[in-house]
Design an enzyme around this catalytic site. Sequence first.
Site, PDB file in Angstrom:
ATOM      1  N   HIS A   1       0.861  -1.168   0.000  1.00 53.48           N
ATOM      2  CA  HIS A   1       0.000   0.000   0.000  1.00 53.48           C
ATOM      3  C   HIS A   1       0.902   1.223   0.000  1.00 53.48           C
ATOM      4  CE1 HIS A   1      -3.858  -2.125   1.630  1.00 53.48           C
ATOM      5  NE2 HIS A   1      -3.865  -2.025   0.321  1.00 53.48           N
TER       6      HIS A   1
ATOM      7  N   ASP B   1       1.295   4.139   1.373  1.00 55.64           N
ATOM      8  CA  ASP B   1       1.907   4.818   2.510  1.00 55.64           C
ATOM      9  C   ASP B   1       3.057   4.026   3.121  1.00 55.64           C
ATOM     10  OD1 ASP B   1      -0.331   3.141   3.154  1.00 55.64           O
ATOM     11  OD2 ASP B   1      -0.281   3.837   5.217  1.00 55.64           O
TER      12      ASP B   1
END
Length: 302
Positions: A65, A67
Site C-alpha cells: 500500500h 503509505d
Amino acid sequence: MSLRELVVLGTASQVPTRHRNHNGYLLRWDQEGILFDPGEGTQRQMLLAGVAATDITRICVTHFHGDHCLGLPGIVQRLSLDRVRHPVAAHYPASGQQFFERLRNASSFYETATIRQEPVSADGPVATGTFGVLEARALDHGIDAVGYRLVEPDGRQMIQERLREFGIAGPDVGTLLREGVLGDVRVADVSVVRRGQKFAFVMDTRLCDGVFALADGVDVLVIESTFLAEDTELAVAHGHLTAAQAARVAAECGVRQLVLTHFSQRYRDPSRFHAEAAEVFDGEIIVAEDLMRIPVPKRLSL
C-alpha cells in the site's frame, strides 16, 4: 560502542498531516541499518533526522500500500547517487514482486548501488548475520502483508572477579569465549548468560497468530495503532489495530517497550492513544512522533 535505536521518520497512516509524514523507520542495530516501510517523503525525513543513505544495509517492506512503499524510488536512487558501496538487501512479500520492480525502476537513473531482492514467500527466517536472525510472519490485511522480527542469539557476559580468580586476562578471554574452555576453566565458570535482544515490527493487520508470534518476548514492539477502541469496527473492516489491541498484544507477549504508530488523521490528540494503551499494558509506552529517536532498552540483569 554499539548503537541500537529506532529513528522514526514518519508516523501517519494513509493520509499525512502537517505534523506526521507517511511511514518510515530506521532501526540502527550495531552495524546494521534496517529501513522499514519507506513511504513518500522518506528521503527528506532522513535528511531532517540526520540519517544517510550509507546507513541503510537492508530494506524491509511489509506490504504494497502506498503509505508503506511510495518512498522506495527515491531511496533506491539515493543509494546510487551517494554511491553506497555495500550491497543492500530488500525484503517484501513475494506476491508484490511486480510492485517492487515498478518502484525500483520508476524513472531513469544511473544505477551503481547493488540491491539484492530477497522476497518473502513463507513464514520463517529471511536473513542471518552477526545481528542474529531476521524473521518474517504473515499478517491479516486486505493484501498480502508480513511483519518482521529480529532475534539476537544469547551470548555470555564475563564476570571480572571470576576471571581474576583464575588468572585469565587479555587475549585468553577471547580464546575462552571462542573455544568454550581454556585449560581446566570452562566459559560457564567465569560468565553468565547474556540474553539476546529482540525487536518486532508490525504494521497493517488485524489481530492474528502472526502478530502474537512476532511480539513474543521482544524488547521493542513497533506496532500500528491506526484507530482507537471507539472505532474498533472500522479497524476490523479495514484490516487495522486499535491502541487497545496493540496494548493487549504487548501485555500477553511480555513486551518491554511498546511503540505505537501509524495513526489515522481523524484523531487530533495523540495522548488518547497512550491513555487507551495504558489501561491494558503497564510497561513502557511510547506514542511515536516524527523524527523521534527511541533507544533500545538496556539489557535486563539476570
